[in-house]
Design a protein around this motif. Structure first.
Motif, PDB file in Angstrom:
ATOM      1  N   TRP A  25      23.827  19.995  44.843  1.00  0.00           N
ATOM      2  CA  TRP A  25      22.307  19.820  44.612  1.00  0.00           C
ATOM      3  C   TRP A  25      22.085  19.006  43.347  1.00  0.00           C
ATOM      4  CZ3 TRP A  25      19.741  21.583  48.566  1.00  0.00           C
ATOM      5  CH2 TRP A  25      20.463  22.563  49.408  1.00  0.00           C
ATOM      6  N   LYS A  26      23.208  18.312  42.649  1.00  0.00           N
ATOM      7  CA  LYS A  26      23.272  17.452  41.472  1.00  0.00           C
ATOM      8  C   LYS A  26      22.318  16.257  41.802  1.00  0.00           C
ATOM      9  CE  LYS A  26      27.112  19.300  39.031  1.00  0.00           C
ATOM     10  NZ  LYS A  26      28.526  19.015  38.576  1.00  0.00           N
ATOM     11  N   ILE A  27      22.492  15.701  42.714  1.00  0.00           N
ATOM     12  CA  ILE A  27      21.585  14.249  42.758  1.00  0.00           C
ATOM     13  C   ILE A  27      20.024  14.515  42.948  1.00  0.00           C
ATOM     14  CG2 ILE A  27      21.489  12.384  44.196  1.00  0.00           C
ATOM     15  CD1 ILE A  27      24.415  12.126  44.602  1.00  0.00           C
ATOM     16  N   ARG A  28      19.783  15.793  43.711  1.00  0.00           N
ATOM     17  CA  ARG A  28      18.480  16.147  43.916  1.00  0.00           C
ATOM     18  C   ARG A  28      17.988  16.454  42.426  1.00  0.00           C
ATOM     19  NH1 ARG A  28      17.389  19.256  49.274  1.00  0.00           N
ATOM     20  NH2 ARG A  28      15.310  18.777  48.936  1.00  0.00           N
ATOM     21  N   LEU A  29      18.693  17.468  41.811  1.00  0.00           N
ATOM     22  CA  LEU A  29      18.226  17.842  40.713  1.00  0.00           C
ATOM     23  C   LEU A  29      17.861  16.791  39.819  1.00  0.00           C
ATOM     24  CD1 LEU A  29      20.660  20.951  40.079  1.00  0.00           C
ATOM     25  CD2 LEU A  29      18.256  21.089  40.351  1.00  0.00           C
ATOM     26  N   LEU A  30      18.777  15.650  39.440  1.00  0.00           N
ATOM     27  CA  LEU A  30      18.454  14.548  38.575  1.00  0.00           C
ATOM     28  C   LEU A  30      17.157  13.956  39.027  1.00  0.00           C
ATOM     29  CD1 LEU A  30      22.184  13.316  38.475  1.00  0.00           C
ATOM     30  CD2 LEU A  30      20.781  14.167  36.383  1.00  0.00           C
ATOM     31  N   TYR A  31      17.134  13.618  40.329  1.00  0.00           N
ATOM     32  CA  TYR A  31      15.851  13.149  40.810  1.00  0.00           C
ATOM     33  C   TYR A  31      14.705  13.789  40.544  1.00  0.00           C
ATOM     34  CZ  TYR A  31      12.665  11.066  44.165  1.00  0.00           C
ATOM     35  OH  TYR A  31      11.558  10.442  44.705  1.00  0.00           O
ATOM     36  N   PHE A  32      14.393  15.039  40.941  1.00  0.00           N
ATOM     37  CA  PHE A  32      13.437  15.965  40.639  1.00  0.00           C
ATOM     38  C   PHE A  32      13.122  16.063  39.072  1.00  0.00           C
ATOM     39  CE2 PHE A  32      14.234  18.091  44.980  1.00  0.00           C
ATOM     40  CZ  PHE A  32      13.439  17.218  45.530  1.00  0.00           C
ATOM     41  N   ILE A  33      14.115  16.288  38.362  1.00  0.00           N
ATOM     42  CA  ILE A  33      13.795  16.077  36.731  1.00  0.00           C
ATOM     43  C   ILE A  33      13.329  14.914  36.450  1.00  0.00           C
ATOM     44  CG2 ILE A  33      14.996  16.257  34.528  1.00  0.00           C
ATOM     45  CD1 ILE A  33      16.924  18.028  35.988  1.00  0.00           C
ATOM     46  N   ASN A  34      13.619  13.628  36.920  1.00  0.00           N
ATOM     47  CA  ASN A  34      13.077  12.507  36.890  1.00  0.00           C
ATOM     48  C   ASN A  34      11.462  12.221  37.153  1.00  0.00           C
ATOM     49  OD1 ASN A  34      13.385   9.444  35.831  1.00  0.00           O
ATOM     50  ND2 ASN A  34      12.984   9.203  37.976  1.00  0.00           N
ATOM     51  N   GLU A  35      11.375  12.856  38.284  1.00  0.00           N
ATOM     52  CA  GLU A  35       9.846  13.091  39.051  1.00  0.00           C
ATOM     53  C   GLU A  35       9.051  14.009  38.086  1.00  0.00           C
ATOM     54  OE1 GLU A  35       8.852  10.998  41.684  1.00  0.00           O
ATOM     55  OE2 GLU A  35      10.593  10.149  41.115  1.00  0.00           O
ATOM     56  N   GLY A  36       9.669  14.811  37.269  1.00  0.00           N
ATOM     57  CA  GLY A  36       8.654  15.524  36.371  1.00  0.00           C
ATOM     58  C   GLY A  36       8.633  16.875  36.673  1.00  0.00           C
ATOM     59  N   TYR A  37       9.616  17.414  37.541  1.00  0.00           N
ATOM     60  CA  TYR A  37       9.694  18.970  37.747  1.00  0.00           C
ATOM     61  C   TYR A  37      10.908  19.515  36.637  1.00  0.00           C
ATOM     62  CZ  TYR A  37       7.472  17.595  42.023  1.00  0.00           C
ATOM     63  OH  TYR A  37       6.459  17.136  42.944  1.00  0.00           O
ATOM     64  N   VAL A  38      10.330  20.014  35.369  1.00  0.00           N
ATOM     65  CA  VAL A  38      11.413  20.208  34.448  1.00  0.00           C
ATOM     66  C   VAL A  38      11.617  21.632  34.393  1.00  0.00           C
ATOM     67  CG1 VAL A  38      10.532  18.101  33.349  1.00  0.00           C
ATOM     68  CG2 VAL A  38       9.336  20.071  32.791  1.00  0.00           C
ATOM     69  N   ARG A  39      10.691  22.743  35.040  1.00  0.00           N
ATOM     70  CA  ARG A  39      11.009  23.949  34.884  1.00  0.00           C
ATOM     71  C   ARG A  39      11.812  24.523  35.842  1.00  0.00           C
ATOM     72  NH1 ARG A  39       6.968  26.876  32.666  1.00  0.00           N
ATOM     73  NH2 ARG A  39       8.522  28.396  32.189  1.00  0.00           N
ATOM     74  N   PRO A  40      12.995  25.572  35.636  1.00  0.00           N
ATOM     75  CA  PRO A  40      13.668  26.023  36.544  1.00  0.00           C
ATOM     76  C   PRO A  40      12.987  26.571  37.559  1.00  0.00           C
ATOM     77  CG  PRO A  40      14.385  26.664  34.268  1.00  0.00           C
ATOM     78  CD  PRO A  40      13.066  26.073  34.092  1.00  0.00           C
ATOM     79  N   SER A  41      11.801  27.196  37.786  1.00  0.00           N
ATOM     80  CA  SER A  41      11.035  27.713  38.862  1.00  0.00           C
ATOM     81  C   SER A  41      10.372  26.410  39.787  1.00  0.00           C
ATOM     82  CB  SER A  41      10.043  28.582  38.317  1.00  0.00           C
ATOM     83  OG  SER A  41       9.143  27.768  37.501  1.00  0.00           O
ATOM     84  N   GLN A  42      10.014  25.415  39.058  1.00  0.00           N
ATOM     85  CA  GLN A  42       9.793  24.236  39.674  1.00  0.00           C
ATOM     86  C   GLN A  42      10.671  23.577  40.653  1.00  0.00           C
ATOM     87  OE1 GLN A  42       8.158  21.931  36.407  1.00  0.00           O
ATOM     88  NE2 GLN A  42       6.208  22.388  36.921  1.00  0.00           N
ATOM     89  N   LEU A  43      12.126  23.582  40.227  1.00  0.00           N
ATOM     90  CA  LEU A  43      13.174  22.963  40.716  1.00  0.00           C
ATOM     91  C   LEU A  43      13.703  23.984  41.828  1.00  0.00           C
ATOM     92  CD1 LEU A  43      15.075  22.002  37.548  1.00  0.00           C
ATOM     93  CD2 LEU A  43      13.985  20.285  39.019  1.00  0.00           C
ATOM     94  N   GLN A  44      13.485  25.469  41.523  1.00  0.00           N
ATOM     95  CA  GLN A  44      13.781  26.282  42.722  1.00  0.00           C
ATOM     96  C   GLN A  44      12.883  25.942  43.898  1.00  0.00           C
ATOM     97  OE1 GLN A  44      16.123  29.036  42.669  1.00  0.00           O
ATOM     98  NE2 GLN A  44      15.692  28.637  44.770  1.00  0.00           N
ATOM     99  N   ARG A  45      11.581  25.802  43.582  1.00  0.00           N
ATOM    100  CA  ARG A  45      10.630  25.399  44.792  1.00  0.00           C
ATOM    101  C   ARG A  45      10.810  24.201  45.400  1.00  0.00           C
ATOM    102  NH1 ARG A  45       6.840  27.938  41.156  1.00  0.00           N
ATOM    103  NH2 ARG A  45       6.340  26.072  40.161  1.00  0.00           N
ATOM    104  N   LYS A  46      11.282  23.207  44.803  1.00  0.00           N
ATOM    105  CA  LYS A  46      11.756  21.939  45.625  1.00  0.00           C
ATOM    106  C   LYS A  46      12.993  22.042  46.229  1.00  0.00           C
ATOM    107  CE  LYS A  46       9.616  18.489  44.945  1.00  0.00           C
ATOM    108  NZ  LYS A  46       8.717  17.914  45.712  1.00  0.00           N
ATOM    109  N   ILE A  47      13.977  22.795  45.807  1.00  0.00           N
ATOM    110  CA  ILE A  47      15.046  23.036  46.489  1.00  0.00           C
ATOM    111  C   ILE A  47      15.233  24.653  47.019  1.00  0.00           C
ATOM    112  CG2 ILE A  47      17.545  22.615  46.422  1.00  0.00           C
ATOM    113  CD1 ILE A  47      17.093  21.005  44.247  1.00  0.00           C
TER     114      ILE A  47
END
Length: 116
Positions: A25-47
């Motif tokens: 998931w690392k590449i997706r995490l980097l991409y989503f953090i760059n897109e503005g999804y910065v909270r752990p719960s937001q990242l969990q919803r995206k993945i």
């Protein structure tokens, strides 16, 4: 904590990049953090396919490798936000290029993966 038993040889840049970005998931995490999804719960919803524990492990590794930074706000309940470091931002053009390549070859890649 897990310790690797085999000493890694980092003979070239690809070995180094592979070691840093190894993780489903690392590449997706980097991409989503760059897109503005910065909270752990937001990242969990995206993945949604990743467990919270796995995401936390991979976020901690990205932080250890200085690709992201973590800010913990002193409030109750605790609030955590992630952001890309300037070093992490240098990966974004590469991630976009890999995504474009995947989009251009989507049909062929799906065919290959369904054969497996």
């Amino acid at each position: 904590m897990y310790q690797k038993k085999i000493v890694q040889n980092y003979d070239c840049g690809l070995d180094l990049v592979g070691e840093i970005l190894y993780g489903k998931w690392k590449i997706r995490l980097l991409y989503f953090i760059n897109e503005g999804y910065v909270r752990p719960s937001q990242l969990q919803r995206k993945i949604p396919g990743a467990s919270r524990r796995v995401l936390n492990v991979q976020l901690n590794e990205l932080e250890k490798h200085e690709l992201i930074s973590k800010v913990i706000f002193p409030v109750l309940p605790p609030k955590v936000e992630y952001s890309l470091t300037s070093f992490g931002q240098t990966l974004i053009p590469l991630i976009h290029a890999i995504g474009l390549w995947g989009d251009e070859h989507e049909e062929k890649l799906r065919g290959i993966l369904t054969k497996s």
